[in-house]
Every structure is written in structure tokens, then in C-alpha cells.
Scaffold this motif. Structure first.
Motif, short mmCIF file in Angstrom:
data_model
loop_
_atom_site.label_atom_id
_atom_site.label_comp_id
_atom_site.label_asym_id
_atom_site.label_seq_id
_atom_site.Cartn_x
_atom_site.Cartn_y
_atom_site.Cartn_z
N ALA A 8 0.79 -1.17 -0.06
CA ALA A 8 0.08 -0.07 0.27
C ALA A 8 0.92 1.28 -0.21
N THR A 9 1.83 1.25 0.81
CA THR A 9 2.90 2.19 0.85
C THR A 9 3.65 2.60 -0.49
N GLU A 10 3.91 1.53 -1.26
CA GLU A 10 4.50 1.76 -2.41
C GLU A 10 3.63 2.36 -3.54
N HIS A 11 2.20 1.95 -3.29
CA HIS A 11 1.29 2.73 -4.20
C HIS A 11 0.68 3.98 -3.58
N GLY A 12 1.21 4.51 -2.73
CA GLY A 12 0.74 5.77 -1.94
C GLY A 12 -0.41 5.46 -1.43
N ILE A 13 -0.95 4.50 -0.81
CA ILE A 13 -2.27 4.24 -0.30
C ILE A 13 -2.21 4.24 1.00
N GLU A 14 -2.88 5.11 1.98
CA GLU A 14 -2.91 4.87 3.26
C GLU A 14 -3.78 4.10 3.80
N LEU A 15 -3.38 2.93 4.54
CA LEU A 15 -4.36 1.74 5.25
C LEU A 15 -4.75 2.37 6.71
N VAL A 16 -6.07 2.52 6.80
CA VAL A 16 -6.60 2.78 8.05
C VAL A 16 -7.54 1.82 8.62
N VAL A 30 -6.22 -2.24 -2.37
CA VAL A 30 -4.99 -1.48 -2.77
C VAL A 30 -4.69 -1.17 -4.24
N ARG A 31 -5.23 -2.09 -5.16
CA ARG A 31 -5.05 -1.98 -6.60
C ARG A 31 -5.99 -0.81 -7.06
N HIS A 32 -7.39 -0.49 -6.48
CA HIS A 32 -8.18 0.02 -7.01
C HIS A 32 -8.50 1.55 -6.11
N ALA A 33 -7.65 1.49 -5.01
CA ALA A 33 -7.67 2.81 -4.14
C ALA A 33 -7.24 4.09 -4.80
N HIS A 34 -7.54 5.34 -4.62
CA HIS A 34 -6.89 6.25 -4.90
C HIS A 34 -5.69 6.62 -4.10
N SER A 35 -6.17 6.83 -2.84
CA SER A 35 -5.28 7.55 -1.71
C SER A 35 -5.51 6.64 -0.34
#
Length: 417
Positions: free
Chosen positions: A273-281, A310-315
């Protein structure tokens, strides 16, 4: 191709399928035979009835006297107040009351007359000039003919029914044999692939553990620990696949703390998720939530939901665990474009994916991840659903029966996988 009858689930499934097809064929043929027999009997009854009435009418029309009636009939004539009858008249006949009625009103009558509940006769009475003539027909030959017809129909129907069962079983066997081969091939592939992956995985796990011992206490130790955990998780998945490839293996379910499993899956998905710039909450869920099942399979399901998010989230990707009644639900909500309306109804079907599912440079997707989630959920007595909230993005929900007092609602503690 031969079929060896063993005690596996596949063999039992094939036998049940063959039996079901054979019984269905027998029921269809049986219903058809009964219908045809009923129609044949009705046609014969109608034909006999018309023939009997014609015989009586002819006997009355040709009755000069009572001495020479047609075979199987008797004549009774009332003339000038005197009744004359053919010799050998059946007991209880003639029907004097019918003769008197016809004499009075002139209306011809036809009635069936039963003697001693054994012999039955058809009696027609009509007026001819100043005479009243009554013709009596023995119905026993017609009854014998009808009984022979019904017997022949029953024999042919039973023979046709047995032939239908045998033919249905033969057709069913020919129809399901390719299915046997396909199931065997599928299980051999899963077993062979899982077995072949165990050797390099064992080597990977061993080397990762050796590297961890060498780097103990150094800043990179956390990454190595994650590598060891991932290798162990992959090994558990392979073991689960091997067990799934052998349906005869009876594996009892174990209590699984779903909250801890979700948190571990989130920790494992955080680097991607970090690699794709996604924040995991991760939203704090209730107290420890226990379900009954197979930990490796449930981990695969949660991982697939996280990977999809992760593949479909924007941020941002939100993971929540909640309890509603006797169900526990894991919600994975992303802030992406949502699910294509054309794909949504069949999202959990194998090989179903959006036409532009993979971005340039991204590894190819085969449309299997979410279908496996659905299968795992069904195996645990649960379900999986997807929706596009009004707030945007997409939410995938995995629901499982909550373990309470060691019992799972509607699901046995041990099953044949």
C-alpha cells in the motif's frame, strides 16, 4: 476411461448424479406410460360402449320373435299383455319395471344391470309399434377383453420403466465420465503444483531464518522478520491447497481470532500500500472476535480483499471489523472509482474482470481472487458482497458466523473439505 468406485466425495457425487438421472428418466417414462395407458383404456371403453349399444339396437330392430337373438344376447317381448323371453335368460331378468315405463311413456332406456355383484348386463328397452322389446347383452366378454388389455399395458409399462432406468443410468454414466476425468485432473494439478512449490518454499524459509539470525539486533531485522512471516504464511496456504485437493481428508475446524488475523493481514499489505501511495486505515473493532474455520483459508480471503482494495484505491483504504447479531463482518472500503456496473452482478464469478482491469506495466489479473474469497466464505458458512456506496469508491464485505460457546450457527465443527 474407467471409473473406480471408491469412497471419495467425487465418487459419491458421481453415483448420486447417475442415480438421479436414472430416477428422473424412470419418472418421466413412468408418467408417460401411465398417461398412454389411461388414454388407451378410455378409447377402448368408448369403443366397447358404442359397439354394445349398436349390438342391442340391431338385435331389437331385427327381433321378429325371441327365439333367435344374436350371440350373447337375450330378447324379451311384451305383446298383447303377454311377456315372451329367450330361453336361458339370466336370473333377475327381464327388467319388468323398465318394460312398464317404456310401455307407458314410449321413451327408450339403456341401463347396466348387475347380478350377484359378479355378472353385468346391458339392458335396452324400447317400443316398436304395439310391442315393447327388451334386449339384454352379456358384458362379460367385454370385461375380459378390457382386463387383458390392462394386463398387457401393465406388463409393457413395467418393462418400459425398467428399460428407462437402465438406459438413464447408461446415459448418465456416459455423461458424467468426462466430469470424473476433469475433477481428477483438477485435483492432480492442485496437488502437484502445491507439492512442487513446497521444496523452493522450504529453502526460502530456511534461508530467511538464517539471515534473520545473522542480522539479529540490526535495523534490518524487522524486514527479515516480515520475510520469514510471509514465507510461513505461504507455506500455510500451500498446506491448505493440498488439503483441499484431497476431499477425503477430514480436517476439524479450529477457533480463529478474526481480529488478530485481519491486523496481521493489514501489516503484511502495508508495504504494498505504501509503495502505491495508499494509506491503510484500520478502525478499532470489538473485543476479540472468534470464528470457526481454517486460518490459512481465511487469511487468503482477507489478503485477496486487501489486494483488491490496494489496486483500486486512489489514496485511502479503510478496513473495519464489526459484529451484527450472529455474524461478524470485515469491510474493506476504498476511495477508488467504484465497481463497473456491468461487472458488479458477477464480480465473484471466476475470470470475471473489467476490460481495463490492469494498468500499463501491471501484472496481469486473471479474475480469480474475489471468486476464491466467495468460495472460502461459502466453505465457512458465510458470504461475500460488494457495493458502491453513495460516498464513492467500493466496499467489499466478508461475513462469517460468529463463534459463541464453541458453536457456529448453521455450520458443523468438522466437515469434509
Amino acid at each position: 476411461m474407467s471409473w473406480r468406485r471408491d469412497d471419495s466425495d467425487d465418487a459419491r457425487l458421481i453415483r448420486r448424479t447417475m442415480l438421479r438421472i436414472g430416477l428422473q428418466s424412470a419418472l418421466v417414462v413412468g408418467a408417460t406410460v401411465v398417461l398412454l395407458c389411461a388414454v388407451a383404456v378410455l378409447v377402448v371403453l368408448h369403443s366397447q360402449h358404442d359397439e354394445q349399444n349398436a349390438t342391442l339396437a340391431t338385435a331389437i330392430a331385427r327381433a321378429d320373435d325371441v327365439s333367435d337373438p344374436p350371440a350373447g344376447t337375450w330378447l324379451v317381448v311384451l305383446a298383447q299383455g303377454q311377456i315372451q323371453a329367450t330361453s336361458g335368460l339370466p336370473p333377475g331378468l327381464p327388467d319388468v319395471a323398465a318394460i312398464q315405463r317404456v310401455r307407458a311413456d314410449g321413451i327408450a332406456t339403456t341401463e347396466d344391470f348387475r347380478v350377484d355383484h359378479e355378472r353385468e348386463y346391458r339392458v335396452r328397452t324400447e317400443r316398436a309399434g304395439d310391442k315393447v322389446i327388451q334386449a339384454i347383452l352379456d358384458l362379460r366378454p367385454a370385461h375380459i377383453e378390457r382386463s387383458r388389455l390392462v394386463q398387457a399395458l401393465l406388463i409393457s409399462g413395467v418393462a418400459g420403466l425398467l428399460l428407462a432406468v437402465l438406459t438413464g443410468a447408461w446415459v448418465a454414466r456416459r455423461a458424467v465420465l468426462p466430469l470424473v476425468g476433469a475433477l481428477a485432473l483438477q485435483r492432480r494439478f492442485v496437488a502437484d503444483a502445491s507439492h512442487e512449490l513446497r521444496t523452493p518454499l522450504t529453502l526460502l524459509s530456511t534461508r530467511a531464518q538464517m539471515l534473520r539470525r545473522r542480522l539479529r539486533g540490526q535495523p534490518t531485522e524487522a524486514d527479515v522478520n516480515g520475510l520469514v512471516e510471509d514465507a510461513g504464511e505461504l507455506g500455510a496456504i500451500l498446506e491448505d491447497l493440498l488439503l483441499a485437493a484431497d476431499p477425503r481428508e477430514n480436517v476439524p475446524r479450529q477457533p480463529v481470532e478474526l481480529g488478530a488475523l485481519v491486523r496481521q493481514a493489514v501489516d503484511a499489505a502495508t508495504p504494498a500500500a505504501t509503495e502505491h501511495g495508499i494509506e491503510l486505515v484500520v478502525l478499532d473493532g470489538p473485543a476479540p472476535v472468534w470464528v470457526s474455520g481454517y486460518e490459512a483459508a481465511l487469511r487468503r480471503a482477507v489478503n485477496a480483499l486487501l489486494d483488491n482494495g490496494v489496486r483500486h484505491a486512489h489514496s485511502r483504504l479503510r478496513v473495519a471489523l464489526g459484529v451484527s447479531g450472529r455474524q461478524v463482518r470485515v469491510d474493506v472500503a476504498d476511495d477508488g472509482p467504484g465497481i463497473d456496473a456491468a461487472v458488479l452482478p458477477n464480480l465473484f464469478t471466476r475470470f470475471v474482470k473489467a476490460s481495463a482491469d490492469a494498468a500499463p506495466g501491471e501484472r496481469r489479473r486473471y479474475g480469480l481472487g474475489l471468486s476464491l474469497v466467495s468460495e472460502i466464505a461459502a466453505r465457512h458458512g458465510g458470504s461475500v458482497a460488494a457495493r458502491n456506496p453513495d460516498s464513492g469508491g467500493a466496499t467489499l464485505s466478508l461475513s462469517l458466523p460468529l463463534l459463541r460457546n464453541g458453536q457456529v450457527p448453521g455450520v458443523a465443527q468438522a466437515d469434509n473439505r
